[in-house]
Design a protein around this motif. Structure first.
Motif, mmCIF file in Angstrom:
data_model
loop_
_atom_site.group_PDB
_atom_site.id
_atom_site.type_symbol
_atom_site.label_atom_id
_atom_site.label_comp_id
_atom_site.label_asym_id
_atom_site.label_seq_id
_atom_site.Cartn_x
_atom_site.Cartn_y
_atom_site.Cartn_z
ATOM 1 N N GLY A 3 0.825 -1.206 0.000
ATOM 2 C CA GLY A 3 0.000 0.000 0.000
ATOM 3 C C GLY A 3 0.857 1.251 0.000
ATOM 4 O O GLY A 3 0.583 2.212 -0.716
ATOM 5 N N LEU A 4 1.926 1.226 0.800
ATOM 6 C CA LEU A 4 2.836 2.366 0.852
ATOM 7 C C LEU A 4 3.489 2.579 -0.498
ATOM 8 O O LEU A 4 3.651 3.709 -0.962
ATOM 9 C CB LEU A 4 3.929 2.127 1.905
ATOM 10 C CG LEU A 4 3.531 2.138 3.374
ATOM 11 C CD1 LEU A 4 4.763 2.010 4.241
ATOM 12 C CD2 LEU A 4 2.806 3.428 3.722
ATOM 13 N N LEU A 5 3.886 1.456 -1.130
ATOM 14 C CA LEU A 5 4.589 1.557 -2.408
ATOM 15 C C LEU A 5 3.668 2.011 -3.532
ATOM 16 O O LEU A 5 4.135 2.451 -4.578
ATOM 17 C CB LEU A 5 5.225 0.205 -2.776
ATOM 18 C CG LEU A 5 6.433 -0.175 -1.939
ATOM 19 C CD1 LEU A 5 6.961 -1.535 -2.348
ATOM 20 C CD2 LEU A 5 7.533 0.878 -2.072
ATOM 21 N N LEU A 191 13.601 6.297 -1.649
ATOM 22 C CA LEU A 191 13.995 6.989 -0.416
ATOM 23 C C LEU A 191 12.951 6.768 0.681
ATOM 24 O O LEU A 191 11.822 7.245 0.565
ATOM 25 C CB LEU A 191 14.139 8.488 -0.670
ATOM 26 C CG LEU A 191 15.144 8.911 -1.735
ATOM 27 C CD1 LEU A 191 15.108 10.412 -1.944
ATOM 28 C CD2 LEU A 191 16.546 8.489 -1.340
ATOM 29 N N PRO A 192 13.323 6.072 1.737
ATOM 30 C CA PRO A 192 12.371 5.881 2.847
ATOM 31 C C PRO A 192 12.044 7.213 3.529
ATOM 32 O O PRO A 192 12.783 8.183 3.376
ATOM 33 C CB PRO A 192 13.116 4.949 3.804
ATOM 34 C CG PRO A 192 14.247 4.398 3.034
ATOM 35 C CD PRO A 192 14.583 5.394 1.979
ATOM 36 N N THR A 314 6.874 3.659 7.750
ATOM 37 C CA THR A 314 6.561 2.238 7.653
ATOM 38 C C THR A 314 5.594 1.872 8.777
ATOM 39 O O THR A 314 5.754 2.320 9.902
ATOM 40 C CB THR A 314 7.850 1.408 7.803
ATOM 41 O OG1 THR A 314 8.862 2.054 7.035
ATOM 42 C CG2 THR A 314 7.678 -0.008 7.312
ATOM 43 N N GLY A 315 4.618 1.072 8.458
ATOM 44 C CA GLY A 315 3.667 0.645 9.481
ATOM 45 C C GLY A 315 2.373 1.427 9.458
ATOM 46 O O GLY A 315 1.471 1.135 10.252
ATOM 47 N N GLN B 41 14.988 5.919 8.802
ATOM 48 C CA GLN B 41 15.611 6.496 9.977
ATOM 49 C C GLN B 41 14.540 6.952 10.942
ATOM 50 O O GLN B 41 13.413 7.182 10.576
ATOM 51 C CB GLN B 41 16.439 7.716 9.580
ATOM 52 C CG GLN B 41 17.655 7.349 8.772
ATOM 53 C CD GLN B 41 18.536 8.571 8.587
ATOM 54 O OE1 GLN B 41 18.086 9.693 8.729
ATOM 55 N NE2 GLN B 41 19.781 8.327 8.298
ATOM 56 N N GLU B 42 14.968 7.115 12.160
ATOM 57 C CA GLU B 42 14.088 7.735 13.144
ATOM 58 C C GLU B 42 13.951 9.205 12.790
ATOM 59 O O GLU B 42 14.855 9.800 12.212
ATOM 60 C CB GLU B 42 14.724 7.625 14.535
ATOM 61 C CG GLU B 42 14.732 6.218 15.090
ATOM 62 C CD GLU B 42 13.342 5.727 15.418
ATOM 63 O OE1 GLU B 42 12.616 6.455 16.096
ATOM 64 O OE2 GLU B 42 12.977 4.624 14.967
#
Lengths: 512, 198
Positions: A3-5, A191-192, A314-315, B41-42
């Motif tokens: 879903g995030l992607l 990029l997270p 995430t989550g 990252q946090e």
């Protein structure tokens, strides 16, 4: 995770499209003006022809016209058809998205003017060197095609401009725009969330290089890029990274690169790109230390690039709802109006493309009436073209006064936004408070620019009051995100106090 | 004529797409190699240095204490900052702390000018704070000693400047007394020796 992607990139693409709307539509309009009013020979003359002035002239025009790196694509296609030299086209392509009057004013007020002038000079160096090398290595890339037929005078000329813009909107330019937006989506996948927050620290030698890599597929409007540069200065980040971000982030996107590859071939594009990256990095490392702001304590992180990363942590349980909420926040009335124009123009373009493939409309537009009234002199089309382009520049200058309203009006808005944020923070209405904080932050910056725009001088005292309010807002935002009840209340009180002091500091400017 | 003039492209759309994909792959690889893409990252947090005073009056009070210690050439206790390093940091924070008070523009300008004059006293530019809550970076002992010497040489002037600051702080405190409940709580209590902080 899937879903995030899906929703993350989709949100980023939609945000980029929304942000680009004014400058994108301007780009299509300029393309129509170049073809139907100015004509190709006048366009070549406007861009300096084959003389040495071609590149600096393209740079100057790029500085003035209010387009972004997506909106510049239809203009590039017209310049190529007009036979403007490759060096001048690429100089224009890189410069036009960097600055416009609104963003320059913003940068001059919120960053150090010396830095903005240095960045402007740096961009001139980049486009001159890279464009010069291009024209030297690959002479004769500016090959003109046939001059477009004259259009009949009167309303038909205006219609002809619109027809060009509509056909472009649903033609090859659309493909390049899609590639440009895909670059934004790709970045948000790679990029997270928040990964770039500590990647542009002052003294970090890899910061300019990293920023150069990230900035190429990224899309930033001139005002977004300038906001990011100003924010980097406020946080004491790497100046070299800020320069790379401005030149490559605002100046390039994957759609533009795809256009170049298709027009000039992969090898030439690679050579151009290599020189571009090399010179940008050279200048970025060169200015990193000398232009570093004095007296700014490094914050250790920046949120300037959060917009390039995945929008969600995430989550996150329901990314679709979060994406829609984020998008909904951006759909204010002017944006909806521009979206409606884009939608109508797209429908018009599709009707022309599939309903009038034989270009009967263009033939009708090119058919001059046999008689004309004696007291109705016909102005030459190039005159109208130049007037339209000058009008666009003038409109963007006057647009500054709309974009940055009078100080008194901004103070009233700030007061209202403050009430929303503080009340929401005290009543644990997290989302509501988080929704208003970006607007709050933005208004404090507009307040500062408005003082300068209306002839005032921004004192150190006033600068500090605005900066402290923004710092406290950022602290409050962090606490709200972490759902820290007591800390959120404490920082809401601090914001309230800072707001009162800011109002007191700027009230004399409102009275002027 | 729908598309009156076309400039012939140099390569096909498929080739162009392939080139763009190669460029993206190259950039992502480069960014990964240089350490950008390390994974989630946090959220970065704001932390304040432990020795940062909570407000403007506290900063002036701390400067008075540090001034006495510098004149007495008292060595720093173990685990404590060199007094000249802390002094420089506090002087650097003065304009911000004063701006975060109810001082009007004219007295604030005086604070800014006094802070500039004070900063010019020790004659040595010291790297003060590492940012993001980091402790001050190591200052070479000889550099700190030179700064302390320069400070002692102009001790009288420094004392006079600090007293002018104290007068401004007192005036502000008298004009805008802050209720106890509204007093700002520091993130981290400033480092202080027993009995030093008023």
């Amino acid at each position: 995770m899937s879903g995030l992607l899906f929703w993350g990139p989709l949100l980023r693409m939609a945000e980029a499209l929304i942000l680009s709307l004014p400058t994108l539509l301007t780009g299509f309009l300029v393309a129509g003006v170049l073809r139907r009013l100015l004509g190709y020979s006048a366009t070549r003359r406007l861009f300096g022809g084959d003389s040495w002035r071609a590149i600096p002239q393209a740079w100057a025009l790029g500085m003035l016209l209010p387009v972004c790196s997506l909106g510049v694509i239809p203009i590039l296609r017209e310049l190529r058809r007009a036979g403007v030299s490759g060096g001048a086209i690429l100089a224009f392509a890189l410069t036009a998205p960097l600055f416009n009057p609104i963003s320059i004013l913003y940068g001059l007020t919120l960053a150090d003017p010396v830095v903005i002038f240095s960045f402007s000079a740096g961009s001139l160096v980049v486009v001159t060197v890279v464009g010069g090398i291009w024209d030297w290595w690959y002479p004769g890339t500016g090959q003109s095609t046939d001059e477009p037929p004259q259009v009949a005078w009167g309303i038909k000329r205006m219609l002809a401009v619109a027809v060009v813009a509509l056909r472009e909107l649903t033609g090859p330019s659309l493909g390049y725009l899609a590639i440009g937006l895909l670059g934004v989506a790709l970045l948000s996948v790679v990029l997270p969330h928040g990964v770039l927050q500590t990647s542009a620290e002052a003294g970090d030698l890899s910061a300019p290089l990293l920023m150069s890599c990230v900035a190429v597929p990224a899309y930033a409007t001139p005002i977004t890029a300038m906001t990011q540069v100003a924010s980097m200065f406020q946080h004491g980040n790497s100046v070299g990274a800020a320069f790379a971000l401005l030149v490559l982030g605002a100046g390039t996107n994957l759609g533009m690169v795809a256009w170049m590859v298709r027009q000039y071939g992969g090898r030439r594009t690679a050579v151009w790109f290599g020189w571009l990256m090399g010179i940008v990095l050279l200048l970025a490392y060169g200015v990193d230390r000398p232009l570093h702001p004095t007296g700014v304590e490094p914050a250790g992180h920046t949120h300037a690039f959060d917009g390039y990363c995945c929008p969600f942590q995430t989550g996150l349980v329901n990314p679709a709802s979060a994406a829609w909420q984020a998008l909904d926040d951006r759909l204010d009335r002017p944006t909806l109006f521009l979206l409606a124009i884009l939608g109508l123009a797209s429908v018009g373009g599709l009707l022309l493309r599939y309903g009038d493939n034989a270009a009967r409309l263009e033939r009708w537009l090119e058919h001059a009436p046999e008689q004309r009234l004696r007291l109705d002199p016909v102005l030459p089309a190039p005159v109208l073209g130049v007037v339209t382009l000058a009008g666009l520049i003038a409109a963007s200058v006057f647009g500054c006064y709309l974009y940055y309203p009078p100080v008194g009006d901004i103070l009233e808005d700030l007061h209202a936004v403050n009430a929303q944020v503080v009340t929401a923070a005290h009543t644990r209405d997290w989302e509501h408070a988080l929704h208003w904080i970006p607007y709050y932050d933005d208004w404090t910056r507009k307040l500062q620019v408005s003082v300068v725009l209306r002839g005032g001088r921004l004192s150190d005292y006033q600068r500090w009051k605005a900066r402290l309010l923004r710092d406290k807002l950022e602290r409050l935002e962090h606490e709200l995100e972490d759902r820290e009840v007591e800390e959120a209340r404490r920082w809401a009180t601090e914001v309230q106090r800072a707001q009162r002091r800011l109002s007191a500091a700027y009230r004399p400017a409102a009275a002027r | 004529m729908a598309e009156p003039t076309r400039s012939p492209p140099s390569c096909s759309l498929a080739t162009a797409t392939r080139h763009v994909v190669c460029l993206v792959a190259f950039l992502v690889t480069l960014a990964t190699v240089t350490g950008c893409l390390r994974g989630p990252q946090e959220e970065a947090e704001h932390e304040e240095p432990a020795h940062r005073p909570i407000d403007f009056p506290a900063a002036v009070a701390r400067l008075r204490v540090l001034h006495e210690r510098l004149l007495a050439d008292a060595p720093a206790a173990s685990g404590e900052l060199d007094p000249i390093v802390e002094w420089s940091a506090v002087v650097g924070w003065l304009p911000e702390l004063a701006a975060d008070s109810d001082l009007a523009e004219t007295p604030w300008n005086q604070v800014r000018d006094l802070a500039r004059d004070l900063a010019a006293l020790n004659g040595v530019a010291l790297p003060l704070t590492g940012g993001n809550g980091a402790e001050p970076t190591e200052v070479p002992a000889d550099e700190a000693a030179r700064a302390r010497g320069a400070y002692r040489a102009s001790g009288e002037r420094a004392g006079a400047l600090i007293e002018q600051l104290a007068a401004l702080a007192e005036r502000e405190a008298a004009a805008f007394p802050r209720p106890v409940s509204a007093a700002r709580q520091p993130h981290h209590p400033p480092r202080q020796s027993a009995g030093e902080q008023p």
